[in-house]
Enzyme design. Structure first.
Site, PDB file in Angstrom:
ATOM      1  N   GLU A   1       0.784  -1.235   0.000  1.00 31.05           N
ATOM      2  CA  GLU A   1       0.000   0.000   0.000  1.00 31.05           C
ATOM      3  C   GLU A   1       0.816   1.286   0.000  1.00 31.05           C
ATOM      4  OE1 GLU A   1      -2.741   0.072   3.257  1.00 31.05           O
ATOM      5  OE2 GLU A   1      -3.819  -1.682   2.577  1.00 31.05           O
ATOM      6  N   GLU A  50      -5.354  -8.296   1.270  1.00 33.37           N
ATOM      7  CA  GLU A  50      -5.810  -7.931   2.619  1.00 33.37           C
ATOM      8  C   GLU A  50      -7.285  -7.588   2.577  1.00 33.37           C
ATOM      9  OE1 GLU A  50      -3.894  -4.775   4.855  1.00 33.37           O
ATOM     10  OE2 GLU A  50      -1.908  -5.562   4.388  1.00 33.37           O
TER      11      GLU A  50
HETATM   12  C1  FCB Z   1      -3.881  -1.884   6.019  1.00 26.69           C
HETATM   13  C2  FCB Z   1      -2.428  -2.171   6.332  1.00 26.69           C
HETATM   14  C3  FCB Z   1      -2.249  -3.213   7.409  1.00 26.69           C
HETATM   15  C4  FCB Z   1      -3.264  -3.049   8.526  1.00 26.69           C
HETATM   16  C5  FCB Z   1      -4.652  -2.946   7.960  1.00 26.69           C
HETATM   17  C6  FCB Z   1      -5.739  -2.831   9.007  1.00 26.69           C
HETATM   18  O1  FCB Z   1      -4.020  -0.647   5.407  1.00 26.69           O
HETATM   19  O2  FCB Z   1      -1.759  -2.612   5.195  1.00 26.69           O
HETATM   20  O3  FCB Z   1      -0.924  -3.148   7.862  1.00 26.69           O
HETATM   21  O4  FCB Z   1      -2.926  -1.978   9.310  1.00 26.69           O
HETATM   22  O5  FCB Z   1      -4.739  -1.837   7.114  1.00 26.69           O
END
Ligand code: FCB
Length: 454
Positions: free
Chosen positions: A169, A357
């Site tokens: 990210e 994620e």
């Molecule tokens: C994302 C991050 C991860 C975690 C989640 C909740 O943006 O990549 O490290 O903090 O959010």
């Protein structure tokens, strides 16, 4: 949704859990590790909600074998973890810390012994402090430093690790770390944010090439958080506001590597990035990704505003009447995951996508050795249904990683929000699988024709 089954997603679909070095490892100065910008940031005053640090976190540095066994026990195929650059190169460049590299070597072997695929992220926000002192991501020299680091890691792990993500990210650590100053390194500068953004985009390409040079059959991707903007109305000024925020929060991190340049026409504020471009950069930015990682948590509400060059105010809305709200204050909007996948798919219909994620924090309570987190289970079921819908519509989604295997250090929010499938008692390091983790275990164990009804 009661009829969702593992087999529907395809035999080659990868089911995984994700976490990141600074959020779980602890051992912040063990065995020769150098400090990262997150060590400096958390050791400074007043920046973390509960005044905590990642000094110990989940102690994954000493418990990786136990945690990897848990990944297997729950039935996941893969564990996504990140490498801490200053653990491997304490000064960021030059001297390699053999013990740091040994640790990741061990984690890879523990994965393979447990029958779990290691999915490695090279950068999940913990820049060596020594490099920050030299200008960090805002200094173009970082392109060389990063290439050197990736080469060291690829040389050591490349014989056993096939699946790689260059960055986690960029949008988050650049916008929040270099513009808003709320994450490490706490910088608030549009100029540095734009310079750092361009250098990270160059590093995507340098990192991918360094991996491929060492590992011919590597599966190379990177990850982006996709936050689809929405407005309450759809007037021309609403559309303009959405377009500006989309350029700022999504497009500038994705498009240059796809050979599309910077979308400066959508937000005049971005034009400052042009002065950081050198001849040949347009070509140097291009990457032929094997896959892109899509990370999704929420949509964001955008309000038109007379801000020159931006036309908008973004904010994370909390509309309690229309949406369920998580412990992060984020709205639960599962169809936003479909929108995020479709958005990235539109760039290139052949590009494989992986949800690297997705997850949620809820106010969990450990009672009698159980955590009844039915809201989290419902969250996952609803989002998985959107992944299936995307696949059914022809979007090639190859995998799904839960954030996260276990509760961990949630950056500026400290240990308050809990995202895990496993509860952690941070005083004792006791792990307790939550009901959502057990739901996944049943879901993943079921045969192709069984359903997730529980
Ligand atoms: C994302 C991050 C991860 C975690 C989640 C909740 O943006 O990549 O490290 O903090 O959010």
């Amino acid at each position: 949704m009661g009829d969702l089954a593992r087999g529907d997603f395809g035999d080659d679909f990868t089911w995984g859990v994700a976490h990141a070095a600074y959020q779980v490892e602890g051992a912040w100065d063990a065995d020769g590790k150098g400090p990262s910008i997150w060590d400096t940031f958390t050791h400074g005053k007043g920046r973390i909600r509960d005044h905590s640090t990642g000094d110990v976190a989940c102690d994954f540095y000493h418990r990786s074998a136990e945690d990897t066994a848990l990944v297997r026990e729950l039935g996941f195929d893969a564990q996504r973890f990140s490498i801490s650059w200053p653990r491997v190169l304490p000064e960021g460049t030059g001297r390699v810390n053999a013990k740091g590299l040994d640790f990741y070597d061990r984690v890879v072997d523990e994965c393979l012994e447990a029958g779990v695929e290691p999915w490695v992220t090279l950068y999940h926000w913990d820049l060596p402090e020594a490099l920050h002192q030299r200008g960090g991501w805002a200094n173009r020299d970082v392109v060389g430093w990063f290439g050197e680091y990736v080469d060291v890691v690829a040389e050591r792990l490349g014989d056993r690790v096939q699946d790689w993500m260059v960055f986690n990210e960029p949008c988050s650590f650049l916008l929040v770390g270099y513009l808003a100053g709320v994450h490490a390194p706490g910088v608030r500068s549009l100029r540095k944010f734009l310079a750092a953004t361009h250098h990270v985009n160059l590093c995507q390409s340098v990192g991918a090439s360094a991996l491929r040079a060492r590992i011919p059959d590597a599966n190379v991707g990177t990850t982006h958080i996709i936050t689809p903007p929405r407005t309450k109305q759809d007037r021309p000024k609403d559309r303009k506001a959405r377009a500006a925020i989309d350029a700022f929060a999504n497009r500038i991190f994705i498009e240059p590597n796809l050979g599309l340049g910077y979308p400066t026409e959508a937000a005049g504020l971005l034009r400052g990035i042009e002065k950081h471009l050198k001849p040949g950069d347009d070509d140097a930015l291009k990457v032929d990704w094997d896959f892109l990682g899509v990370q999704y948590y929420q949509r964001q509400l955008v309000k038109p505003a007379p801000i020159p060059g931006l036309h908008a105010i973004p904010w994370m809305s909390k509309d309690h009447r229309r949406y369920e709200i998580t412990a992060m204050g984020w709205e639960v909007q599962p169809d936003g995951l479909y929108e995020a996948l479709a958005k990235v798919h539109a760039y290139d219909p052949d590009l494989r996508l992986v949800v690297t994620e997705n997850g949620a924090a809820f106010p969990d309570r450990l009672e009698g050795g159980r955590v009844h987190d039915e809201r989290r289970t419902a969250f996952y079921r609803a989002h998985l249904a959107e992944v299936r819908r995307a696949q059914a519509d022809g979007i090639p989604v190859d995998g799904y990683f839960c954030w996260s295997l276990m509760d961990n250090f949630e950056w500026a929010e400290g240990y308050v929000p809990r995202f895990g499938l496993t509860h952690i008692d941070f005083a004792t390091q006791q792990r307790t699988v939550k009901d959502s983790g057990r739901w996944f275990q049943r879901f993943l164990a079921a045969t192709a024709t069984a359903t997730d009804a529980d």
